[in-house]
Design an enzyme around this catalytic site. Sequence first.
Site, short mmCIF file in Angstrom:
data_model
loop_
_atom_site.label_atom_id
_atom_site.label_comp_id
_atom_site.label_asym_id
_atom_site.label_seq_id
_atom_site.Cartn_x
_atom_site.Cartn_y
_atom_site.Cartn_z
N HIS A 68 -20.14 -5.42 5.26
CA HIS A 68 -19.33 -4.99 6.43
C HIS A 68 -19.88 -3.88 7.21
CE1 HIS A 68 -16.67 -2.81 4.03
NE2 HIS A 68 -16.50 -1.96 5.07
N ASP A 114 -19.61 -8.64 -0.78
CA ASP A 114 -19.74 -7.49 0.30
C ASP A 114 -20.60 -6.74 0.15
OD1 ASP A 114 -19.35 -5.92 2.73
OD2 ASP A 114 -17.37 -5.37 1.87
N GLY A 209 -13.95 4.68 6.43
CA GLY A 209 -15.21 5.58 6.40
C GLY A 209 -15.77 5.71 5.00
N SER A 211 -16.17 3.10 3.09
CA SER A 211 -16.82 1.60 2.93
C SER A 211 -18.31 1.91 2.45
CB SER A 211 -16.72 0.69 4.17
OG SER A 211 -15.44 0.69 4.21
N GLY A 212 -18.65 1.01 1.56
CA GLY A 212 -20.16 1.15 1.09
C GLY A 212 -20.54 2.12 0.13
#
Length: 264
Positions: A68, A114, A209, A211-212
Site C-alpha cells: 500500500h 500487503d 507513516g 507503514s512498510g
Amino acid sequence: MCTLLFWICLLWELLSISCQDFIQGRIVGGYVPSPNSVKYIVSLQNTKGQHFCGGSLVHKYWVLTAAHCNNGAEQMMIVAGDYSLSSFEGTEQYSKPQSLIPHPLYNKSTNNADIMLIKLRVPMVLNKYVSLAPLPRQDTGVMAGRMCTVSGWGYTSHSGGQMPSTLRTVKLPIVSTAKCNSSESFNGNITANMICAGYNVGGRDACQGDSGGPLVCEGRVYGLVSWGNGCGDAKFPGVYTAVSKFRRWIDRTIYSSYTRCLKY
C-alpha cells in the site's frame, strides 16, 4: 492568585500536549534508538523529500516494504543510512526505484498480501551505517508473547501533522491470531498472512507513516507495518504482514531478476 492560575493553566496545557502525542504520536509510546542502530531501515520519500513510508534493505539492489506504499516509481526516492529526517548527517544514501513489484495477491480491500519489493536503479553501499535486514525462513512463525521491536518515522497525529525529526522504536509483544481475530477485536479480518502485535492495555503501537517498516523478532524482520484501527488502542493491536509467508516469493523475485540479466 493570578500566578497560581497561570501555573495551573500552563501545567494543563503541557499535560494535554503530552497526552495527545501519546495517543496520536508516531511510534506510539516508544523511544529514540541510538543513531544508525537500525541500519537496514530505509525511508520512502516523495519528490519533495517528504517521508511517507518505511522499508527494509534486503539486498543492495532491493527494498522490502508494504504494497500500500506504492505511489509510483517516478514519485519515490529511497533513502538509506538516515536517522534524523530534518538534517543532513552525511550517512545518507539515495536511489530511485527502477521498478515496484507488489505481490500479485495484494488486496486493497482486505489488506491481504500487503508486501512489495522495490528494485533500485543504483545499489546501496553496505557500510557501518547501512546493512541488510535478516529475514525469517519460509513459514517460520513467532509465538504469542514474544517481544519484538518496530521502528519508523511516522507522523505525529492521525491527520498528518508535523514529521518527527528522528527515528523511533517501540517494543511490542506478539498477539495470537485467535485473540486478534476475536469478536472483541478484528472479528475474523486477520488472515494467515498477517501478524498482530500490541499490549492488552494499548498505548504502544506503530502509526501513520510507519507503514512498510520492520517488525523485528529474534533479530529478523518477521513483519511489515500494514494496518490497524487507530493507534495504540487496547482492543486493536497493530497488524503486520507476515514476512515468513512470502520468503519464497521474495527470493524468487530477486533471483529471477538476475537470471534475466544473465540471458542478455
